[in-house]
Design an enzyme around this catalytic site. Structure first.
Site, PDB file in Angstrom:
ATOM      1  N   LYS A  21      14.882  -6.412 -11.929  1.00  0.00           N
ATOM      2  CA  LYS A  21      16.032  -5.591 -12.296  1.00  0.00           C
ATOM      3  C   LYS A  21      17.079  -5.527 -11.170  1.00  0.00           C
ATOM      4  O   LYS A  21      16.841  -6.021 -10.073  1.00  0.00           O
ATOM      5  CB  LYS A  21      15.534  -4.184 -12.677  1.00  0.00           C
ATOM      6  CG  LYS A  21      14.472  -4.192 -13.761  1.00  0.00           C
ATOM      7  CD  LYS A  21      14.932  -4.911 -15.015  1.00  0.00           C
ATOM      8  CE  LYS A  21      14.024  -4.695 -16.211  1.00  0.00           C
ATOM      9  NZ  LYS A  21      12.714  -5.362 -16.133  1.00  0.00           N
TER      10      LYS A  21
HETATM   11  C1  LIG Z   1      14.991  -3.362 -22.221  1.00  0.00           C
HETATM   12  C2  LIG Z   1      13.797  -2.973 -21.420  1.00  0.00           C
HETATM   13  N1  LIG Z   1      13.255  -1.756 -21.587  1.00  0.00           N
HETATM   14  C3  LIG Z   1      12.198  -1.337 -20.879  1.00  0.00           C
HETATM   15  C4  LIG Z   1      11.599  -2.170 -19.972  1.00  0.00           C
HETATM   16  C5  LIG Z   1      10.375  -1.706 -19.262  1.00  0.00           C
HETATM   17  O1  LIG Z   1      10.517  -1.609 -17.891  1.00  0.00           O
HETATM   18  P1  LIG Z   1       9.244  -1.762 -16.929  1.00  0.00           P
HETATM   19  O2  LIG Z   1       8.954  -3.200 -16.775  1.00  0.00           O
HETATM   20  O3  LIG Z   1       9.716  -1.113 -15.660  1.00  0.00           O
HETATM   21  O4  LIG Z   1       8.127  -1.006 -17.548  1.00  0.00           O
HETATM   22  C6  LIG Z   1      12.106  -3.453 -19.747  1.00  0.00           C
HETATM   23  C7  LIG Z   1      11.483  -4.356 -18.778  1.00  0.00           C
HETATM   24  O5  LIG Z   1      11.778  -5.517 -18.677  1.00  0.00           O
HETATM   25  C8  LIG Z   1      13.234  -3.872 -20.498  1.00  0.00           C
HETATM   26  O6  LIG Z   1      13.763  -5.087 -20.348  1.00  0.00           O
END
Ligand SMILES: Cc1ncc(COP(=O)(O)O)c(C=O)c1O
Length: 353
Positions: free
Chosen positions: A137
């Protein structure tokens, strides 16, 4: 992020679960999400016992407001507006529809930390927002997430959900007192080590965003005059992060030719990435759950709803016809010049066939 409250949690997925729980979503409720997004969105809805309802994306690769509106039923309680691959969703239209229909909006900003829409940071416009600080990210603490909101009750409920249902004195003080009833919650507290890394990363956010946006603008400016060029739809070009510059084609064949020719120039372009076409994932198409009696799909509506390719043909088509070059905050002017030169060479060849 211009919100009153922010809650640190262990991941973006945990943040989604907290936000869905904060909104009081449960069995019998429907939640609309885009057919192209990450698994965590679908999972958070099912883990709450609610029913996920997919809407098509448009050429921004985000939820299409018109299709979203057509999926609203009397049971719809929440809309997930997901800002994918750095591009803010069309929040004016989404919020107008949601407010008119009295439905809450959750902004998932996992892929767009630092983007904005018409001057507002993503995450600050809906009822509640979430971020991810996972490795891929804008900024990262290895793993990590956050929930943001302006509503003290949503903040209190999210705080409770992330900490076993309890409200610690600090969160109680921030919320302005305890107003919600306790309930059984999970354990998604961010560690102090993670928080330490994140504080250092936060200081770099503006610099990272400015750098990648500047590179993207250079690329857009260098290719905009190509005859007939179709770019990804940007609801607010000023607020887009610019982590990739996408070109659209009439057909998948043309798009595949563009990708191959760009690869030959050593400037790879790929179809939209970082998400999945969720309705065609086999376990989603088959409505698999952790237990056969799980409430999401046992109601009449839950049994009747159909996923699979037939529920998102436009999403599948759009994703097959767009390809983009990824940009990195460390890119130099020479790098963006190389990208522009490659696109300017390849695009006319592809269009001539
Ligand atoms: C659109 C979206 N929502 C939620 C998440 C979840 O994040 P995490 O990987 O920190 O759990 C991601 C992760 O890639 C994502 O792309």
């Amino acid at each position: 992020m211009q919100t009153k409250f922010a809650l640190a949690v262990t991941s973006g997925s945990a943040a989604l679960q907290c936000a869905v729980a904060a909104c009081g979503i449960g069995p019998g409720d429907e939640v609309i999400l885009p057919a192209w997004t990450w698994h965590s969105c679908f999972n958070a809805i099912v883990l709450a016992g609610a029913l996920p309802v997919f809407a098509e994306i448009d050429e921004s690769f985000n939820i299409d407001p018109a299709d979203m509106e057509s999926k609203i039923t009397p049971q719809t309680r929440l809309i997930m507006a997901v800002h994918l691959q750095g591009n803010p969703a069309d929040m004016n239209r989404i919020l107008e529809i949601a407010r008119r229909r009295k439905i809450r909006v959750l902004e998932d900003c996992a892929q767009s930390v630092g983007a904005s829409y018409k001057g507002h940071p993503v995450g600050s416009m809906g009822d509640i927002g979430i971020y991810s600080m996972q490795l891929n990210k804008t900024i990262t603490s290895g793993e990590g997430g956050a929930v943001v909101t302006n509503d003290p009750l949503l903040f209190e409920r999210a705080s409770r959900y992330h900490d076993l249902g309890a409200l610690r004195p600090l969160h109680e003080q921030i919320a302005g007192g305890a107003k919600a009833d306790p309930f059984a919650g999970s354990q998604f507290r961010m560690s102090e080590f993670t928080g330490g890394v994140l504080v250092a990363q936060l200081r770099k956010l503006d610099r990272i965003v400015q750098s990648v946006q500047t590179s993207a603008r250079r690329v857009y400016d260098g290719i905009r005059d190509l005859p007939g060029v179709q770019l990804r739809h940007l609801p607010d070009p000023q607020g887009e992060l610019g982590t990739a510059v996408f070109l659209g084609f009439e057909t998948k064949t043309q798009c595949d030719r563009y990708r191959a020719a760009m690869k030959a120039e050593n400037v790879p372009a790929s179809n939209p990435a970082g998400s999945a076409i969720l309705p065609i994932a086999p376990h989603i198409e088959h409505k698999s759950t952790v237990h056969p009696a799980w409430p999401s799909f046992t109601s009449e509506r839950g049994r009747a709803i159909q996923y699979g390719a037939a529920c998102c043909p436009r999403t599948i088509d759009i994703l097959s016809r767009f390809a983009g070059v990824s940009l990195d905050p460390t890119f130099t002017v020479k790098d963006t010049d190389d990208i522009v030169a490659a696109i300017r060479k390849v695009y006319p060849q592809v269009m001539r066939g």
